[in-house]
Design a protein around this motif. Structure first.
Motif, short mmCIF file in Angstrom:
data_model
loop_
_atom_site.label_atom_id
_atom_site.label_comp_id
_atom_site.label_asym_id
_atom_site.label_seq_id
_atom_site.Cartn_x
_atom_site.Cartn_y
_atom_site.Cartn_z
N ASP A 14 0.84 -1.21 0.00
CA ASP A 14 0.00 0.00 0.00
C ASP A 14 0.86 1.25 0.00
OD1 ASP A 14 -2.34 -1.58 0.42
OD2 ASP A 14 -2.05 -1.47 2.59
N ASP A 15 1.81 1.27 0.92
CA ASP A 15 2.63 2.46 1.12
C ASP A 15 3.58 2.70 -0.06
OD1 ASP A 15 3.70 4.66 2.57
OD2 ASP A 15 5.38 3.40 3.16
N THR A 16 4.23 1.65 -0.55
CA THR A 16 5.15 1.82 -1.67
C THR A 16 4.40 2.28 -2.92
OG1 THR A 16 6.63 0.14 -0.76
CG2 THR A 16 6.87 0.65 -3.10
N LEU A 17 3.25 1.67 -3.19
CA LEU A 17 2.47 2.07 -4.36
C LEU A 17 2.06 3.54 -4.27
CD1 LEU A 17 1.06 1.37 -7.02
CD2 LEU A 17 -0.91 0.64 -5.65
N MET A 18 1.52 3.95 -3.12
CA MET A 18 1.09 5.34 -2.97
C MET A 18 2.27 6.30 -3.07
SD MET A 18 -1.60 7.15 -2.67
CE MET A 18 -2.58 8.27 -1.73
N VAL A 68 5.17 5.04 7.03
CA VAL A 68 4.14 5.12 6.01
C VAL A 68 4.00 6.60 5.63
CG1 VAL A 68 1.69 4.77 5.51
CG2 VAL A 68 2.94 3.07 6.84
N ALA A 69 3.95 6.89 4.35
CA ALA A 69 3.84 8.28 3.88
C ALA A 69 2.54 8.91 4.36
CB ALA A 69 3.91 8.31 2.36
N GLY A 70 2.61 10.16 4.76
CA GLY A 70 1.45 10.88 5.29
C GLY A 70 0.23 10.84 4.38
N PRO A 71 0.39 11.10 3.08
CA PRO A 71 -0.79 11.04 2.20
C PRO A 71 -1.44 9.66 2.16
CG PRO A 71 0.94 12.31 1.15
CD PRO A 71 1.55 11.67 2.38
#
Length: 151
Positions: free
Chosen positions: A28-32, A59-62
């Motif tokens: 999820d995080d890498t894709l986003m 995990v990225a904020g967005p």
């Protein structure tokens, strides 16, 4: 089963415990991160992240914001026809791969329009599996009126 609510069903002070929660995985995080062009190494480079204050990738904020808003949709925003604003977004604690997020929301304001629809301002708080608040945010959305045949 309905998805979201009509304006008449959302009153100031209304509270929602959104279910189910959502476990964030590495994919999820890498894709986003890649979709949003956020290539900061704290999100993508395990070796780099080991040397940071958290000792692992964040995990990225967005990604967190998007998942938390998604958690609210079945209860609050599923019928929304417009998002007017996002505000007071606060990342209160880090989120890591494997964390599960849960959300709760409260309706702060409900402003009716002449046509029966209206704008609501909701505040959402997300917690992880350890009950730590990780994110708070407000958003203002336009919700349609209930169709005459459903009243």
């Amino acid at each position: 089963m309905s998805y979201g609510r009509y304006f008449e069903q959302l009153r100031r002070g209304g509270r929602f415990q959104h279910w189910p929660g959502r476990t964030i995985n590495e994919y999820d995080d890498t894709l986003m991160s890649l979709l949003s062009m956020n290539q900061h190494p704290v999100h993508l480079d395990e070796h780099y992240a080991r040397e940071t204050q958290h000792g692992r990738r964040l995990v990225a904020g967005p990604t967190v914001i998007s998942i938390v808003i998604g958690l609210t949709q079945a209860d609050v925003g599923g019928r929304a026809i417009q998002t007017l604003s996002y505000s007071e977004i606060r990342h209160a604690a880090p989120v890591f791969h494997g964390d599960t997020l849960y959300a709760e929301s409260v309706v702060l304001e409900a402003e009716p329009f002449e046509d029966g629809s209206g704008a609501i301002t909701i505040e959402t708080r997300a917690r992880n599996q350890r009950e730590e608040t990780v994110l708070t945010l407000r958003r203002k959305i336009v919700i349609p009126a209930m169709p005459a045949g459903e009243r």
